[in-house]
Design a protein around this motif. Sequence first.
Motif, PDB file in Angstrom:
ATOM      1  N   LEU A   1       0.823  -1.203   0.000  1.00 27.70           N
ATOM      2  CA  LEU A   1       0.000   0.000   0.000  1.00 27.70           C
ATOM      3  C   LEU A   1       0.861   1.258   0.000  1.00 27.70           C
ATOM      4  N   PHE A   2       1.885   1.274   0.836  1.00 27.49           N
ATOM      5  CA  PHE A   2       2.786   2.430   0.918  1.00 27.49           C
ATOM      6  C   PHE A   2       3.501   2.658  -0.409  1.00 27.49           C
ATOM      7  N   GLN A   3       3.929   1.578  -1.044  1.00 27.01           N
ATOM      8  CA  GLN A   3       4.644   1.714  -2.308  1.00 27.01           C
ATOM      9  C   GLN A   3       3.729   2.203  -3.425  1.00 27.01           C
ATOM     10  N   LYS A   4       2.486   1.731  -3.439  1.00 27.36           N
ATOM     11  CA  LYS A   4       1.539   2.186  -4.447  1.00 27.36           C
ATOM     12  C   LYS A   4       1.284   3.679  -4.323  1.00 27.36           C
ATOM     13  N   ARG A   5       1.295   4.172  -3.097  1.00 31.10           N
ATOM     14  CA  ARG A   5       1.077   5.598  -2.865  1.00 31.10           C
ATOM     15  C   ARG A   5       2.376   6.393  -2.888  1.00 31.10           C
TER      16      ARG A   5
END
Length: 319
Positions: A78-82
């Motif tokens: 999730l952090f990487q997608k954002r």
Amino acid sequence: MRRVLLLIILFNVKITFGSVGNASPYFKRCSYDCTRINCTLDGSKYKTNNLQNFFYTLTYWRCENECEYMCMWDTVDLFQKRQYRIPQFYGKWPFIKILTIQEPASTIFSLINLYAHIKMAKRMKEEIRFGSPNLWLWYGHAILFSHSWIWSAIFHARDTELTEFMDYVCAYSTILYSFYTMLMRTLYNSSKKLLVIVTALCLSFYASHATYIYTGRFDYGYNMQVNVFTGVLAVVGWLSFWQLNKKQIYTRKIALYSVYIAVMTLLELIDAPPLLWTFDSHAIWHASTIPATYIVYSFAIDDCKYLRKQMEFSRKDSF
């Protein structure tokens, strides 16, 4: 020679277990839902027994631990997608777990270090005559460091309160013993009474510090300062020993060892996600101590032989 010398610049570093990853609402919700759906009320076992892997049970992996592990990677994704910075969880970067091993690289390198110490201890036995001066000191070195690397491997394989405590106390035992070895060698020609006093002081301080760690309420910053201060004293002491004994060419080995360890400790300053989710700076630090092991034992062998010759020469001269 695990964490034998942390640098003074680490003195004011504070360790915290409150990290962005495990503090994020997404991780908390994911862990809660996973545990509620899959785990028993106490979080120890799966509701469906066939989901409980034997090796995980053997190493005390709880159902809630597995939920946290799966949710950790969901949170990372999730952090990487954002396009956010990769978060830490409970003070650690995310690592890919192999079987039940939490930090595979650090565990493997710890075991290689253990092998190196055992191998060099056997070499000492083969090359140094029994009863040679200070041989007992270096056998003590081999025993303590081997014991420390065993617990380092266990801790990196499975992080629990017990393994963390053993890793901390064993790590400091090697740092303090390096300092003690330096003192014993430097004071070699001193009176036995002085050597006994120095030994008693070192043992007392170690017992006091180990007890402090055992309380579980100790200051991680203070613990680091103690490690750094002791390590720096050992380095300064060995370099001074080398300066005073330059005529013996083999003493350059202990100087090389000290400088090498001090430089390699800079790796501990790197705070970045692990390469391939496996190789972080701490693991590389463990790898870097392997060649240092051969250097310090090479010095030990040469030094014991030198002291043996000095002792035999002194006996002949007296005769």
